[in-house]
Design a protein around this motif. Structure first.
Motif, PDB file in Angstrom:
ATOM      1  N   ILE A   1     -25.307  -1.738 -52.385  1.00  0.00           N
ATOM      2  CA  ILE A   1     -24.641  -0.683 -52.612  1.00  0.00           C
ATOM      3  C   ILE A   1     -23.655  -0.304 -51.636  1.00  0.00           C
ATOM      4  O   ILE A   1     -22.556   0.040 -51.626  1.00  0.00           O
TER       5      ILE A   1
ATOM      6  N   LEU B   1     -20.369  -1.625 -54.602  1.00  0.00           N
ATOM      7  CA  LEU B   1     -20.443  -2.055 -56.038  1.00  0.00           C
ATOM      8  C   LEU B   1     -20.635  -0.845 -56.881  1.00  0.00           C
ATOM      9  O   LEU B   1     -21.466   0.027 -56.435  1.00  0.00           O
ATOM     10  N   PRO B   2     -20.120  -0.750 -58.095  1.00  0.00           N
ATOM     11  CA  PRO B   2     -20.686   0.359 -59.005  1.00  0.00           C
ATOM     12  C   PRO B   2     -22.132   0.408 -59.440  1.00  0.00           C
ATOM     13  O   PRO B   2     -22.806  -0.594 -59.330  1.00  0.00           O
ATOM     14  N   TYR B   3     -22.542   1.453 -59.444  1.00  0.00           N
ATOM     15  CA  TYR B   3     -23.874   1.794 -59.415  1.00  0.00           C
ATOM     16  C   TYR B   3     -24.518   1.141 -60.633  1.00  0.00           C
ATOM     17  O   TYR B   3     -25.722   0.396 -60.622  1.00  0.00           O
TER      18      TYR B   3
ATOM     19  N   ARG C   1     -23.603  -1.824 -61.838  1.00  0.00           N
ATOM     20  CA  ARG C   1     -23.735  -3.159 -61.713  1.00  0.00           C
ATOM     21  C   ARG C   1     -24.859  -3.297 -60.774  1.00  0.00           C
ATOM     22  O   ARG C   1     -25.622  -4.340 -60.766  1.00  0.00           O
TER      23      ARG C   1
ATOM     24  N   ARG D   1     -27.423  -5.596 -62.661  1.00  0.00           N
ATOM     25  CA  ARG D   1     -27.148  -6.975 -62.207  1.00  0.00           C
ATOM     26  C   ARG D   1     -28.241  -7.278 -61.132  1.00  0.00           C
ATOM     27  O   ARG D   1     -28.661  -8.541 -61.042  1.00  0.00           O
ATOM     28  N   HIS D   2     -28.271  -6.317 -60.196  1.00  0.00           N
ATOM     29  CA  HIS D   2     -29.079  -6.681 -58.926  1.00  0.00           C
ATOM     30  C   HIS D   2     -30.605  -6.387 -58.962  1.00  0.00           C
ATOM     31  O   HIS D   2     -31.405  -7.101 -58.690  1.00  0.00           O
ATOM     32  N   ALA D   3     -30.684  -5.082 -59.798  1.00  0.00           N
ATOM     33  CA  ALA D   3     -32.207  -4.682 -59.502  1.00  0.00           C
ATOM     34  C   ALA D   3     -32.925  -5.228 -60.724  1.00  0.00           C
ATOM     35  O   ALA D   3     -34.057  -5.670 -60.392  1.00  0.00           O
TER      36      ALA D   3
END
Lengths: 310, 298, 695
Positions: free
Chosen positions: A213, A217-219, A221, A225-227
Motif C-alpha cells: 500500500i 499501488l492501486p487497491y 492490485r 496480486r499481493h493479498a
C-alpha cells in the motif's frame, strides 16, 4: 519435494494397512460371530462350522487377513449379506451417486465461500464482514439433519415445491438433488468462509501488505496480486480436507433423503450387520480421507514458495 | 538503587478465589454480546436439565394420546404445552429430559476425550522424537476416519449405549485435541521459562503439567466449548441414524428421526426437537466465538 | 521553531497531535509534534519504545490503521497538507515521493512473489514505463545498493536471501522512484552488528548520492550520530529536544536527553570508576501520563508548581542557538556543571580461584539432510559444528563476556554448560566437578544450584500462569535451600529486596510487571540458589536504554557483592566493554580471540574483532572511529568456510593459507589469545579503532 511426496505416500499406505488390520480384527477375529451374521441368529453351531470350513475360515487369522487384503486390492470384498450381490458392484454404483452429489456440492460451495470469505476478510470489522461472519456462524452451528428438517418442513410439507426423498427411483432427477445439495452447502460453506476470512484478514494486517500500500499501488492490485495469493493457501488445504468432513455429512444427508449413495449404504450395513459391506465402505472412506490429506499436504507445499524452495 | 516503583492501585495483589474469578470471567463476557447470547442459551438448557426432576412434567416415556397439538388438554386435566408425538408422549417432557441426557453424556465424553488428548499432545509436543512419531501416527490413524464413520464402526462393534458414545467421541476427538495441544506445546516449549525449569533440573512431567499446560488454557477453553457443541451434534446424529442412546429414553436425534416422516401431519413434533438441538449447538458456538474474541483482545 | 528560510521544507509537521481510539477511550500517541525537514537534510528521531516515533512515520505516510487518527495539526509535504489529499493523490505520492524502509525486512516483502516482480511494480505504477525499462531500472538499483548478482536476486523469493540482502532490496525498492523523502523505521534493528554497519554505510552514501531527505527513526543514539544532520529526541509522545546532532550530543539541554546519554555505556564509562547512571522510575503508560512535564516524576530537577502545571510544557528555542529547541521550563537555570548524579559504582571485587574451566569442548549437532540429492549420494548426516575447541577459564567474582553475532555458537555454549545439551567432546569443570556428559536431570540439586541462568527475553522469562513469588519459591524448594514454608517465604522476600522490588510483588503475576521488573525477577530467581556461576544470555538487549542501565547495574552489583562468577553473553560490545573483566570473541563456533577487556579493545586485534569494534555505533562526538565494512554475508554454521572461518569476509586475508588451514592460536604471556595466520607482531601494528579526542 519428491522425497516429501514419497514419504507422505509411504505414511499413507502404512495408515491404510493399520486401518485394514484393525477393521479386520474388529469384525472377523471371532469366526463364530461372522458365521452367525452370515447364516442368521437361528443357525445351529454345526451349520456355522460347516459354513466356516467351506469358506476358508479354518485358516489361521493372519492367513485370512492377507487373503482378505489381497482380495480387497482386486476389488473383491465378498458378497453383501443384505443384498446378496458382490460388494464391489454395490459400491461402484453407490460411489458414483455420492460422487455426483459431492461434485455438485463443491461446484457451489467453493466459489460461494471463497468469495464471501475474501470479501469479509478484506475489511475486517466492516458491516459486510459482520453480516457474513454472523451468517456463517449460524449456518455452521446447525447440524445437517436439523437444516434438512427445516428445509423439508418448508419446501416439502408446507409449500409442496420439492420431493421429500431423493431415492431417484425413476432415474436421475435434478429436482431431487436440490435439497441434499442445499443442506450440505448450508452446513459447510460457513466453515470454509470463516477460514478464508481469517486467512485474508491476517494477510491484510501483514507488513508486506502495508509495504504494497505504501508503495502507492492501486487497491485492486494490492488485493489481487499481493493479498489473494497468500490468503488462499490456507483455504485450499481446508477445502481439500473438507472431503473428510463431507463424508460424515454425506452419511447423514443420504440417510435423511434416502439418497442411494455410499453413506446410506454404510448406515444400512451397520444397522443390518452386513460386515463385508461395512469393511469395504470404511476402507473406501479412509482411503478418500488419507488421500485428501496427501493432496492437501502436497498442494500446500506447491502453493507456498517458502516451503517449496527450502 | 534509586529506582522507585509506583504501585498500581488497580491491580489487586491478592490472589482471588476461584468463585470470584468465575464471576469476573462472566463479567468479561459482557464485552462480547455474541458470547453473552451463547452463554445465556447454554445457561437456559443447563437450568432445564438440572431442574428436570423437579418440574411438573409428565413421564417422558408415558404413552398418552398421540398427535396432540401444542397446548392441547391432557386426559388427566393437565396440558400438553408442546403437544405429544406419534406415540402419545409429552414432547415438552421429552425435550427437557433429552437435554439432560445429551448434556450429561456430551460433557462426560468431551471430558474423557480431553484428558486423553491433552496427555497425548503434551507428551508428543514436549518429548518430540520417537514419542512424537508414535503418538502422532496413532492419532493420524484415527484422524483418517471420518468422524461419523468412526462412530458407526464403534457402535457396530460395541452396540449402542451411552458408554459407546463416550468411547466413540474419545477416539474421534482425542486425536484432534492432541494435535491442538501438540501445536501449542511446540510453541510454548521454546519459551525461556521452560529453559529455566529445565536448567533447575525439573522432571519432564513437572514441566509438562505445571509449566506448559496452564499456559495453553486460553485456546483450549475455546476449543473445549466448540468441541462440546460437536459432541452434542455427534450424539444427536448417532441418535438420528438409529445408532445412538437406546430408546425409549428421550434423545433429540431419535425424536427427529421418528418425527420427520410424519412431518406432514405433526410439524411441531419435528420442528421442536430440531429447534432445541439447533439452539444448544448455536449456544456453544456463539460462546466459543465470544471467548475467542475476548482472549484475542488482551 | 519559526525559523524562516527561503527554501520550502520537504516536510513540515505543525503542532501535530495523533491519537489512537480504543475501547478504553482516546489514547494520545503523539502530542504537539513539530518537525521541519529541508531538502537533502537527514533527521533522526530517537526515543525509547512507546515514545511515538513510529507513529510519526506512519502519520507522515498517512497510514494510521483503523483506530489511529491525526487529531489536529498539519503535516505538509512540499507545502501541501497530506491530510486533505484524496486517496488517489496519496497513492501517487506514496512510494514515489515519500517511501519507507521498515524494521523487519523479511516481513515487509511478499513471501510468494519474486523480488523482481515486487521491484518493477514501483516504476510501472508510478511512471509510464515499459516492463522492460522497469526491469532494467530495478536491476540498476539493486546494483546501486551493492547487491551482488542482481539478476539472481530478481529471480529469487525473499526467503532465499539473507536478512541483510532483504533489507538492501527494501531500500532499493524505496529508492526506485527517486523519492524526495525517505523514512527509515529502525532499519537495522533486526540485523547483526557487522551487517548493520554495511547498511548504515549504504544509507549514508545514498543521502549523499541522491540528495534524498531522510527521517531516520531509531532507539540507538550512535546510529543517529553516524547518519543524521539533526535529531529530535522524543519522550512519551512528545518531542523534548531537537537540534543539530553536534549541538544536541555536545550540549544537550533537556534532563531526559542528559539522562539518556548517562545511561548508555560509552567508551570511558566503567562499572567501577565511571558507572552508568540509570534514569529512575519507568516510562509512564499513555493513560497515566503525569500533569505538566511528562518526565517530571523521573527528573532530578522537578519543581512542584512549575513543572506540573496544567496545560503542559511548551517547546522553547534555546537563546543564541540555531534551531535548537527544548521542552523544559527550567533548562536555562539548570547548572549541569555541578550536577553529579550517583551512579551504581562499587569497589572492584577481588578475583579469586578458578570456578569454571572449559577444556577443548566441542559440540556438534547432527543434521538430517532429507533432500533427494543427499539420499542418492548416500550422505545422510551432516554436522553443524556449533562449538569447536572451546577453552575458557572463569574465576570467582569475575565477569567473562562471550561476544558474537548470530550463529557464532554462544547460545549452544550456554546450553552445554547448563547441561541441556551434552558436549560432543572435551571437559566442563565446575568447582572441580566434570559435567560435560552429565545432563541437568542427572546432576545433584546442589550442583544444579551452583550454575544458574538469566534469560534474554523479559516477556518469556517468567511463566505467565504462576505468581512471581511462587516461581522464586520453587527454586528455593527445588535446591533444598529451605524447606519450611515460612522460611521459604522469608527468603523470597530477601530476594525481592536484593533486586530492589517491593515485597508485595511476590503476589503479582508476570503480566502486571514491566520488562525491566520481569528481568529483575529473572535475576532474583537465578541468585535464589546461591549459585557460584550465573550465565546471563543477553540479559538487557530486549530492554529500553534507560532500563538497561539499571538492570546491568543491578546484575553487576549483586554479582560483586556475592562474589559470583558471571558469564555475560552478548552481541553488544559497548555493554560488554562496560561490564566485563575478560572477553571471549566467537565466530562460527570458534573462539577467535580472548583476553582482558583492555587487550580486546586495543591492538593487537583479530581482524574480526577489529571489524566488530568498528561496527559498534558510538553516541559520542569526541570518539573518532575507523570504518571497516565487511563484505559478504555471515556464512551459515551448517556450511562453514574451509580453513579460517572468517576468511570469506576478512579484509586482512593474506592468501591461500587462510582458505586451507585453520589458523594457529597465538598466545601472549598474559593469556591474550588470537587465532590468526597473521603474526602477532604484525597485528600489533594495526591502528586503534577508537580515537578519543583529548577534549
Amino acid at each position: 519435494m519428491i522425497v516429501l511426496a514419497a514419504k507422505r505416500l509411504v505414511a499413507m499406505l502404512l495408515i491404510m494397512l493399520v486401518v485394514s488390520f484393525i477393521l479386520f480384527s474388529l469384525f472377523e477375529a471371532d469366526k463364530m460371530a461372522v458365521a452367525g451374521k452370515v447364516l442368521g441368529p437361528y443357525s445351529s453351531v454345526e451349520q456355522r462350522e460347516t459354513w466356516l470350513s467351506q469358506n476358508g475360515y479354518d485358516e489361521p487369522f493372519f492367513t485370512r487377513y492377507t487373503q482378505w487384503v489381497g482380495g480387497a486390492l482386486h476389488g473383491d470384498f465378498g458378497n453383501s449379506l443384505q443384498y446378496k450381490v458382490p460388494v464391489s458392484e454395490l459400491l461402484v454404483d453407490r460411489l458414483k451417486n455420492t460422487g455426483i452429489l459431492a461434485l455438485v456440492f463443491f461446484l457451489i460451495m467453493i466459489p460461494l465461500s471463497l468469495t464471501l470469505g475474501v470479501l469479509a476478510g478484506m475489511k475486517e470489522g466492516s458491516w459486510l464482514d459482520r453480516i457474513i461472519s454472523i451468517f456463517s456462524v449460524l449456518t455452521t452451528s446447525i447440524p445437517e439433519f436439523v437444516t434438512a428438517t427445516f428445509l423439508t418442513g418448508l419446501f416439502v410439507y408446507t409449500w409442496h415445491l420439492l420431493p421429500g426423498t431423493s431415492s431417484m427411483t425413476s432415474g436421475f432427477s435434478w429436482k431431487e438433488m436440490i435439497l441434499p445439495v442445499a443442506v450440505l452447502v448450508i452446513y459447510d460453506f460457513g466453515y470454509v468462509t470463516r477460514m478464508t476470512r481469517a486467512s485474508m484478514a491476517e494477510v491484510m494486517t501483514s507488513q508486506y501488505i502495508r509495504t504494497a500500500i505504501l508503495k502507492g499501488l492501486p487497491y485492486k492490485r494490492v488485493i489481487m496480486r499481493h493479498a489473494l495469493r497468500n490468503a488462499l493457501i490456507a483455504p485450499f488445504t481446508v477445502i481439500v480436507l473438507q472431503l473428510n468432513w463431507l463424508l460424515s455429512g454425506l452419511v447423514v444427508v443420504e440417510v435423511f433423503f434416502a439418497y442411494k449413495g455410499f453413506g446410506s449404504l454404510l448406515v444400512d450395513a451397520a444397522l443390518f450387520g452386513d460386515i463385508y459391506v461395512i469393511e469395504a465402505c470404511v476402507m473406501v472412506a479412509v482411503f478418500i480421507a488419507v488421500f485428501s490429506q496427501f493432496i492437501s499436504d502436497i498442494g500446500y507445499t506447491l502453493l507456498n514458495p517458502r516451503i517449496r524452495f527450502s | 538503587m534509586t529506582e522507585t516503583i509506583k504501585l498500581d492501585k488497580e491491580i489487586p495483589a491478592k490472589r482471588e478465589s476461584g468463585f470470584k474469578r468465575f464471576f469476573k470471567a462472566l463479567a468479561l463476557m459482557r464485552e462480547s454480546p455474541v458470547g453473552m447470547i451463547g452463554a445465556l442459551i447454554i445457561l437456559f438448557w443447563v437450568t432445564m436439565a438440572v431442574l428436570a426432576p423437579f418440574l411438573p412434567l409428565y413421564d417422558p416415556n408415558a404413552i398418552m394420546s398421540p398427535f396432540q397439538k401444542i397446548g392441547a388438554a391432557a386426559p388427566d386435566g393437565g396440558t400438553f404445552w408442546l403437544g405429544t408425538d406419534h406415540k402419545g408422549r409429552d414432547i415438552l417432557s421429552r425435550i427437557i429430559w433429552g437435554a439432560q441426557k445429551v448434556l450429561i453424556w456430551a460433557t462426560f465424553a468431551t471430558f474423557v476425550a480431553y484428558v486423553v488428548g491433552m496427555l497425548m499432545g503434551v507428551l508428543a509436543g514436549y518429548k518430540g522424537g520417537w514419542a512424537d512419531e508414535i503418538v502422532s501416527f496413532v492419532a493420524n490413524i484415527f484422524l483418517s476416519f471420518p468422524f461419523i464413520i468412526l462412530c458407526i464402526i464403534i457402535v457396530a462393534t460395541l452396540g449402542a449405549s451411552g458408554w459407546t458414545v463416550v468411547v466413540a467421541v474419545t477416539f474421534a476427538s482425542a486425536p484432534q485435541i492432541m494435535r491442538i495441544v501438540r501445536g501449542l506445546v511446540l510453541d510454548l516449549k521454546t519459551r525461556d521459562y521452560i529453559f529455566a525449569a529445565q536448567t533447575r533440573g525439573e522432571s519432564p512431567w513437572y514441566i509438562m503439567l505445571v509449566e506448559l499446560l496452564p499456559n495453553a488454557r486460553g485456546p483450549l477453553i475455546v476449543d473445549a466449548c466448540l468441541r462440546l457443541g460437536y459432541t452434542v451434534v455427534a450424539i444427536a446424529t448417532l441418535g438420528f441414524l438409529g445408532l445412538g442412546l437406546p430408546p425409549p429414553d428421550p434423545d433429540w436425534g431419535l425424536m427427529l428421526k421418528e418425527a420427520v416422516p410424519l412431518g406432514a401431519f405433526a410439524g411441531h413434533s419435528m420442528y421442536l426437537p430440531a429447534a432445541a438441538l439447533a439452539s444448544l449447538i448455536l449456544g456453544f458456538n456463539l460462546l466459543a466465538d465470544g471467548l475467542r474474541e475476548i482472549s484475542l483482545r488482551d | 521553531m519559526s525559523n524562516t528560510t527561503a527554501v520550502t521544507p520537504v516536510l513540515e509537521c505543525k503542532n501535530v497531535n495523533i491519537s489512537y481510539y480504543t475501547r478504553a477511550g482516546e489514547i494520545p500517541a503523539v502530542i504537539d509534534f513539530n518537525l521541519t525537514v529541508l531538502p537533502g537534510e537527514s533527521i533522526g528521531i530517537v526515543g525509547e519504545s512507546g515514545c511515538g516515533k513510529s507513529t510519526v512515520a506512519l502519520a507522515i505516510m498517512n497510514y494510521m490503521g483503523k483506530n489511529g487518527r491525526v487529531k489536529s495539526g498539519q503535516i505538509l509535504f512540499n507545502g501541501r497538507d497530506l491530510q486533505t489529499m484524496s486517496e488517489d493523490e496519496l497513492r501517487s505520492i506514496r512510494g514515489s515521493q515519500i517511501s519507507m524502509v521498515y524494521q523487519e525486512p523479511m516481513a515487509s516483502l511478499n513471501p510468494s512473489m519474486k523480488i523482481g516482480e515486487q521491484l518493477i511494480e514501483v516504476p510501472l505504477y508510478h511512471e509510464n514505463v515499459t516492463e522492460a525499462e522497469a526491469r532494467q531500472r530495478s536491476m540498476e538499483m539493486l546494483a546501486a545498493v551493492r547487491l551482488p548478482d542482481p539478476q539472481r536476486i530478481m529471480d529469487s523469493y525473499p526467503h532465499q536471501i539473507s536478512g541483510g540482502q532483504q533489507q538492501r532490496v527494501v531500500i532499493a525498492m524505496a529508492l526506485l522512484s527517486k523519492p524526495a523523502l525517505l523514512l527509515l523505521d529502525e532499519p537495522t534493528t533486526a540485523l547483526d552488528v557487522t551487517v548493520e554497519a554495511g547498511i548504515v554505510q549504504l544509507i549514508k552514501d545514498i543521502s549523499k548520492q541522491f540528495g534524498t531527505s531522510m527521517i531516520y527513526i531509531s532507539h540507538n543514539l550512535g546510529l543517529i550520530l553516524e547518519t543524521c544532520d539533526r535529531i529530535t529526541v522524543m519522550y512519551s509522545g512528545e518531542a523534548v529536544e531537537s537540534g543539530a546532532v553536534q549541538t544536541v550530543f555536545n550540549e544537550m539541554r533537556h534532563p531526559y536527553t542528559r539522562g539518556l546519554f548517562a545511561s548508555i555505556p560509552l567508551p570511558g564509562t566503567n562499572k567501577n570508576s565511571r558507572p552508568l547512571v540509570p534514569i529512575r522510575g519507568q516510562l509512564p503508560l499513555p493513560q497515566n501520563r503525569p500533569q505538566g512535564c511528562y518526565f517530571g516524576p523521573r527528573c532530578d530537577f522537578f519543581q512542584a508548581g512549575r513543572c506540573d502545571t496544567q496545560g503542559g510544557i511548551n517547546m522553547r528555542p534555546v537563546p543564541d542557538e540555531q534551531r535548537h529547541d527544548v521542552r523544559c521550563v527550567r533548562f536555562e537555570e539548570i547548572d549541569w556543571a555541578s550536577y553529579r548524579p550517583t551512579g551504581l559504582s562499587g569497589e572492584q571485587a577481588e578475583i579469586g580461584k578458578t570456578v569454571l574451566e572449559v577444556k577443548h569442548m566441542k559440540k556438534y549437532y547432527e543434521l538430517k539432510d532429507s533432500s533427494l540429492m543427499a539420499m542418492i549420494k548416500g550422505k545422510k548426516v551432516q554436522y553443524v559444528k556449533a562449538n569447536e575447541d572451546i577453552n575458557l577459564i572463569a574465576r570467582e567474582a569475575e565477569t567473562v563476556a562471550i561476544v558474537g553475532e548470530s550463529g557464532c555458537g554462544k547460545s549452544t555454549f550456554a546450553k552445554v554448560l547448563m547441561g541441556l545439551e551434552e558436549a560432543t567432546e572435551g571437559e566442563v569443570i565446575l568447582n572441580g566437578l566434570e559435567l560435560s556428559h552429565t545432563p541437568v536431570q542427572a546432576r545433584k540439586a546442589q550442583t544444579v544450584a551452583l550454575l544458574q541462568m538469566v534469560f534474554q527475553n523479559p516477556f518469556d522469562t517468567l511463566n505467565p500462569s504462576h505468581t512471581v513469588g511462587s516461581q522464586i519459591a520453587r527454586v528455593i524448594k527445588k535446591f533444598d535451600i529451605e524447606s519450611d514454608p515460612d522460611k521459604i517465604n522469608q527468603r523470597v522476600m530477601e530476594l525481592l529486596d536484593l533486586v530492589k522490588l517491593p515485597r508485595d510483588f511476590a503476589l503479582r503475576r508476570p503480566r502486571q510487571l514491566s520488562g525491566g521488573q520481569k528481568q529483575r525477577i529473572g535475576i532474583a530467581r537465578a541468585f535464589a540458589g546461591r549459585p557460584s556461576v550465573v550465565v546471563a544470555d543477553e540479559p538487557v538487549s530486549a530492554l529500553d536504554v534507560s532500563v538497561q542501565a539499571a538492570v546491568t547495574g543491578l546484575l553487576t552489583d549483586i554479582q560483586r557483592n556475592l562474589k559470583t562468577t558471571l558469564l555475560f553473553i552478548s552481541h553488544d560490545l559497548s555493554v560488554v566493554r562496560y561490564v566485563s573483566d575478560r572477553i571471549v570473541v566467537m565466530y562460527l563456533g570458534h573462539i577467535m580471540e580472548q583476553g582482558t577487556t583492555d587487550e580486546i579493545f586495543n591492538p593487537p586485534y583479530h581482524p574480526y574483532t577489529e571489524a566488530l569494534l568498528s561496527a559498534v555505533p558510538i553516541a559520542d562526538t569526541s570518539v573518532k572511529k575507523r570504518h571497516i565494512v565487511l563484505e559478504g554475508e555471515l556464512p551459515s554454521p551448517v556450511n562453514p568456510p574451509s580453513g579460517c572461518p572468517f576468511q570469506t569476509r576478512c579484509p586482512r586475508k593474506i592468501g591461500a593459507i587462510c582458505e586451507t588451514q585453520l589458523p594457529p592460536l597465538q598466545q601472549t604471556a598474559t593469556g591474550h589469545a588470537i587465532m590468526c595466520h597473521i603474526p602477532l607482531a604484525e597485528l600489533q601494528l594495526i591502528e586503534q579503532v577508537f580515537q578519543v579526542d583529548a577534549a
